[in-house]
Every structure is written in structure tokens, then in C-alpha cells.
Design an enzyme around this catalytic site. Structure first.
Site, mmCIF file in Angstrom:
data_model
loop_
_atom_site.group_PDB
_atom_site.id
_atom_site.type_symbol
_atom_site.label_atom_id
_atom_site.label_comp_id
_atom_site.label_asym_id
_atom_site.label_seq_id
_atom_site.Cartn_x
_atom_site.Cartn_y
_atom_site.Cartn_z
ATOM 1 C CB SER A 163 -23.527 -19.811 9.288
ATOM 2 O OG SER A 163 -24.846 -19.315 9.360
ATOM 3 C CE1 TYR B 41 -25.379 -24.852 8.419
ATOM 4 C CE2 TYR B 41 -26.423 -22.939 9.422
ATOM 5 C CZ TYR B 41 -25.635 -23.488 8.430
ATOM 6 O OH TYR B 41 -25.089 -22.676 7.459
#
Ligand SMILES: NC(=O)c1ccc[n+]([C@@H]2O[C@H](COP(=O)([O-])OP(=O)(O)OC[C@H]3O[C@@H](n4cnc5c(N)ncnc54)[C@H](OP(=O)(O)O)[C@@H]3O)[C@@H](O)[C@H]2O)c1
Length: 263
Positions: free
Chosen positions: A141, A154
Site C-alpha cells: 500500500s 496497518y
């Protein structure tokens, strides 16, 4: 293209939804035989039934938090499909909670699913991948490049993927190639499924995800980059620019990020 996916066995985690389901559709168009993994077996069966050649593909339920099952799952793939040519570590879960509020159990769960799961699955599949001079595609990401509000665990899990897989790719450079994928905002259910401070699905769809890059476009970019054996690819909207701003103008990056609203 350096890689041709015709008749290759491609194992996709997180295939029940979003980017994983679209990867299945586009890799099938490229001629691949698929192993479709996630926890939601009904979702996987529905996807398989809608593919053009369902009998070519295998549904293999998998929970990324249960790494003790992975050696057995690899044996199933080899017995049923004959080889593993590509492993796409795509399955993952996001977060929508401040670090100070997030229970440590939730930090651990996110690390288990997003980091230890892909690491353990890759280790189990490594002999088969090396045998076929295979390819690892890892969905990280832009949060694997910089931290952001409400994403502490995350972002940490995605940063960790870069450290592990870039090291592995160096060690195995003669028999394995790696493509790290860093999406920005892509229009999927990621925010709806993201964990809150207590570890429950947030069930909130971020407006900026709805207006994010269509998943079909994101996956077209992934397939092109993987086919060309690119080591890293980024895609999304203006959030991707932040990766370059951080690299070349770190002081300006810090000013810019402090002005961003948590979302
Ligand atoms: N969409 C974005 O904006 C964006 C941006 C950057 C990175 N990413 C990354 O892209 C990947 C795919 O996300 P998405 O956007 O497609 O979101 P999504 O629609 O929520 O899909 C997530 C997938 O991961 C699977 N998954 C979650 N927990 C799992 C577990 N414990 N074991 C096995 N599978 C699990 C889910 O399947 P089950 O629930 O059936 O298990 C689902 O198939 C993730 O790694 C995410 O971090 C997405």
C-alpha cells in the site's frame, strides 16, 4: 512482456473480494489456472462460477491468521494443480482507529493477517515457487511507504512486508522474481472491512475510496507491471504523489501530512 501467464498456476489470497477477485478475472483472461483463497468460501465459489472456465480453477479456503494450515494447503495445490508459478499475497485487512485507542490484540491481529500470514504462506510455497522460477506479487500500500492517521498497525504491517520481501528477493534472485504493489485509494470494500479499536469491522465506507481508482484499472496496472517483472509499482490518485514528496522533499512532506484530515 517478460512473463506469459498462459496455463500458469496463480494462487491468489483475498480472492473473495475487491482487488483479489479482479486479479482472478484478469489473470484468467491471460490464460492462467487459478487457486482462489480467502475465508469466505461462498464468495470464492460465486467468483469461480462466474469465470469463463470454472473447471480450470481451484477454490481453497484459507485464513491468513492460521499459518499452521499452510504446509497442508501447499500440498493440496501441488496435488491438484501440479505446480505454483505465481503467489499473489493480496489478502489483508485495514484499520480505522487511533493508535492510542487500539487494543494491542488488534495490532497483533493486523500484523498476523497482513504480515505473518503472507510470510508463512510464502515460506511454505517457496520450494514450489523456486522450482518453477516463479513470481511473488505482494500487495502492499502507499501506507507501506508512509504512516497516516488511523492506520498505525496497518501501515506498520505494510512497511514490514517491504523489509521481508525485498530481502527474500535478494536471497532468491536466481530463481524468484518479486513485484511489490503499492496502491493508493482503490474503490473496494477495504474501508468497510477495516478494523476499529476493538477489532470489529468499521462498516463505514470512506467517501474517498468510492471516488478512488476503479479496481479494474488498478489490476490492469498490476498485471502490466508484473508481466514486465517490475520490482515495484504504485497506482491511485494524488495520494501516490506523497511517496515522491517524502523521498525528495521530506521537510515539506511533514508539513503537508500534518495538514491532512484523518480519514
Ligand atoms: N482498496 C484500497 O484502497 C487498497 C489500498 C492499498 C492497499 N490495499 C490492499 O489490497 C489488498 C486487497 O484489499 P481490497 O482493497 O481488495 O479489500 P477487500 O475488498 O476488503 O478485500 C480484502 C480481501 O482480503 C481477504 N482477507 C481478509 N482477512 C483475511 C484473512 N484473515 N484470511 C484470508 N483472507 C483474508 C478478504 O477475504 P475474506 O474476508 O473472505 O477472508 C478479501 O478477499 C489488501 O492487502 C489491502 O491492504 C487496498
Amino acid at each position: 512482456m517478460k512473463r506469459n501467464y498462459d496455463n500458469k498456476v496463480i494462487w491468489i489470497t483475498g480472492a473473495s473480494s475487491g482487488i483479489g477477485a479482479e486479479l482472478a478475472r484478469q489473470f484468467e483472461q491471460a490464460g492462467a489456472r487459478l487457486v482462489l483463497s480467502a475465508r469466505n468460501v461462498n464468495g470464492l465459489n460465486e467468483l469461480k462460477a462466474k469465470l469463463k472456465h470454472p473447471t480450470k480453477h481451484l477454490v481453497l479456503p484459507l485464513d491468513l491468521a492460521k499459518s499452521e494450515t499452510f504446509v497442508g494447503l501447499v500440498s493440496t495445490v501441488i496435488n491438484e494443480m501440479g505446480s505454483i508459478d505465481v503467489l499473489v499475497n493480496n489478502g489483508g485487512v485495514s484499520q480505522r482507529a487511533n493508535a492510542r485507542d487500539t487494543a494491542i490484540e488488534v495490532d497483533r491481529e493486523i500484523m498476523e493477517v497482513n504480515y505473518f500470514g503472507p510470510v508463512a504462506l510464502t515460506k511454505a510455497a517457496l520450494p514450489a515457487l523456486k522450482k518453477s522460477c516463479g513470481q511473488l506479487i505482494v500487495i502492499s500500500s502507499v501506507a507501506g511507504k508512509f504512516g497516516f492517521h488511523l492506520r498505525s498497525a496497518y501501515s506498520a504491517s505494510k512497511h514490514a512486508l517491504h523489509g521481508f520481501f525485498e530481502s527474500l528477493a535478494l536471497e532468491e534472485k536466481d530463481s524468484l522474481c518479486l513485484t511489490m504493489v503499492c496502491p493508493g485509494k482503490i474503490n473496494t470494500s477495504i474501508s468497510f472491512n477495516a478494523l476499529n479499536a476493538k477489532g470489529e469491522a468499521s462498516q463505514i465506507i470512506d467517501s474517498n475510496h468510492i471516488s478512488g481508482m476503479p479496481v479494474e484499472k488498478c489490476v490492469r496496472i498490476i498485471l502490466r507491471a508484473a508481466g514486465r517483472e517490475k520490482s515495484e509499482v504504485l497506482m491511485g490518485g494524488k495520494e501516490v504523489l506523497a511517496v515522491y514528496i517524502k523521498r525528495y522533499f521530506p521537510a515539506f512532506f511533514r508539513v503537508l501530512m500534518r495538514k491532512q484530515k484523518p480519514a
